[in-house]
Design a protein around this motif. Sequence first.
Motif, PDB file in Angstrom:
ATOM      1  N   ASP A 134       8.496 -58.428 -76.484  1.00  0.00           N
ATOM      2  CA  ASP A 134       9.526 -58.119 -75.477  1.00  0.00           C
ATOM      3  C   ASP A 134       9.247 -56.760 -74.823  1.00  0.00           C
ATOM      4  O   ASP A 134       9.333 -56.609 -73.604  1.00  0.00           O
ATOM      5  CB  ASP A 134      10.924 -58.092 -76.129  1.00  0.00           C
TER       6      ASP A 134
ATOM      7  N   ALA B  55       8.045 -60.467 -82.075  1.00  0.00           N
ATOM      8  CA  ALA B  55       8.675 -60.620 -80.760  1.00  0.00           C
ATOM      9  C   ALA B  55       9.276 -59.321 -80.233  1.00  0.00           C
ATOM     10  O   ALA B  55       9.398 -59.148 -79.025  1.00  0.00           O
ATOM     11  CB  ALA B  55       9.741 -61.700 -80.818  1.00  0.00           C
TER      12      ALA B  55
ATOM     13  N   HIS C   5       7.880 -65.893 -87.685  1.00  0.00           N
ATOM     14  CA  HIS C   5       8.787 -66.000 -88.844  1.00  0.00           C
ATOM     15  C   HIS C   5      10.096 -66.714 -88.557  1.00  0.00           C
ATOM     16  O   HIS C   5      10.898 -66.931 -89.468  1.00  0.00           O
ATOM     17  CB  HIS C   5       9.033 -64.629 -89.486  1.00  0.00           C
TER      18      HIS C   5
ATOM     19  N   THR D  37       7.533 -65.512 -81.972  1.00  0.00           N
ATOM     20  CA  THR D  37       7.265 -64.904 -83.277  1.00  0.00           C
ATOM     21  C   THR D  37       7.174 -65.995 -84.336  1.00  0.00           C
ATOM     22  O   THR D  37       7.833 -67.026 -84.242  1.00  0.00           O
ATOM     23  CB  THR D  37       8.337 -63.842 -83.634  1.00  0.00           C
TER      24      THR D  37
HETATM   25  C1  LIG Z   1      14.172 -62.420 -84.300  1.00  0.00           C
HETATM   26  C2  LIG Z   1      14.221 -62.251 -82.833  1.00  0.00           C
HETATM   27  C3  LIG Z   1      13.468 -61.278 -82.171  1.00  0.00           C
HETATM   28  C4  LIG Z   1      12.636 -60.262 -82.917  1.00  0.00           C
HETATM   29  O1  LIG Z   1      11.491 -60.825 -83.448  1.00  0.00           O
HETATM   30  P1  LIG Z   1      10.606 -60.003 -84.524  1.00  0.00           P
HETATM   31  O2  LIG Z   1       9.369 -60.810 -84.628  1.00  0.00           O
HETATM   32  O3  LIG Z   1      11.428 -60.010 -85.774  1.00  0.00           O
HETATM   33  O4  LIG Z   1      10.387 -58.650 -83.968  1.00  0.00           O
HETATM   34  C5  LIG Z   1      13.536 -61.201 -80.807  1.00  0.00           C
HETATM   35  N1  LIG Z   1      14.297 -62.051 -80.110  1.00  0.00           N
HETATM   36  C6  LIG Z   1      15.033 -63.015 -80.686  1.00  0.00           C
HETATM   37  C7  LIG Z   1      15.860 -63.926 -79.855  1.00  0.00           C
HETATM   38  C8  LIG Z   1      15.027 -63.136 -82.072  1.00  0.00           C
HETATM   39  O5  LIG Z   1      15.786 -64.068 -82.643  1.00  0.00           O
END
Ligand SMILES: *Cc1c(COP(=O)(O)O)cnc(C)c1O
Length: 395
Positions: free
Chosen positions: A86, A82, A212, A210
């Motif tokens: 973003d 994510a 995970h 994302t």
């Molecule tokens: C964890 C998270 C991200 C980042 O996601 P990744 O896949 O770890 O880069 C972005 N936004 C929110 C709200 C998150 O909780």
Amino acid sequence: MSSNGNNAPVKLPIYLDNHATTPLDPLVLEAMLPFLRDKFGNAASNSHSFGWAAAAAVEMARRQIATAIGASAQEIVFTSGATESDNLAIKGVAEACSDKGNHIITAVSEHKAVLDSCKRLEKSGCLVTWLPVKSDGLIDLDQLKTAFTDRTILVSIMAANNETGVLQPIEEIGRLCRERGVLFHSDAVQALGKVPLDVTRASLDLASLTAHKLYGPKGCGALYVSQSPSVRLVPMIDGGGHENGLRSGTLNVPGIVGFGKACEIAQNEMPEESCRLAGLRNRLRDRLLAGLDHVVVNGCMEHRLPGNLNMSFLQVEGETLLTGLNDVALSSGSACSSGKTHASHVLKALGLSDEAAGSAIRFGIGRFNTEAEIDYVAGRVIELVKNLREVSALS
Ligand SMILES: *Cc1c(COP(=O)(O)O)cnc(C)c1O
């Protein structure tokens, strides 16, 4: 093993940090394994069966993810996570729409991946409006209305906050954007698979996801990019032209397969699981409120992820509390700033004092937590907070 008051055994340490990441669901792992073993083909190899098998699996996952958010499969662009999604959404729109305007609206309680992408654009000539949030964590829609200008190209507001679990009114935000012809992006990471998320209902043009955070693997994410109305986007990564040219690079086939499976499971289990998680969360909150004075819940309870509780334990340092709770995995805020410890920008945005923000703990309850674990954690927190307060009263 340890036991709580009811002598129900709990296995230590307990993982209660499911907003930072989640364990891989065993069914997700099972779906991924063939693609880490004999089905290792490159999804872009179109001259043999290894490639075809990988491509077919990717397309199935694309449909599973699209279905979870009410999109169509062609609207899903795979990324590394994510943070990348973003960046691609915000910087990609800013570059593609520079003929139309240079103004972006976001909120101060966003994830760093959104905040820092906007800050980067500010340095290169974009204007950014940083909306405040009210003490309940929600943005004020009237403030959003007055923030639009005829140069506004994008609004980026998250669906669910990763520290407080607060849900923003994305359907209303989407309507306001659509009426004005402004693109709407939402970091929907924490909402996916936890609360209903429908890109049409929310008039979303772009949404970051994302794997995970919903019991899938790390290092695999997606950006939803609407095709009707269609969104202009400049890619951040150039190369082989994968993902319709929006994100070049060999696809992470095992990760993508796991992401798809994780979405399918979450969608099937959401009605039951969200009730169960809200029950556990309310049980934890009620026990902590009954067992301790001078504790406050941060962010509104009404519009909130079912598995989230964020509480301040006044007169106690959050970090000290976490160190003392060595058999429970918790955090004082977001894990997303690589372990830096300073007062959470999200809690400060709600108007918390440094003391209240510094004494906050985020409880992230997930699919594999049990009632016995919640009871154990409540007992440990109450005991430790009382001890720490006694010690500080003596000194
Ligand atoms: C964890 C998270 C991200 C980042 O996601 P990744 O896949 O770890 O880069 C972005 N936004 C929110 C709200 C998150 O909780």
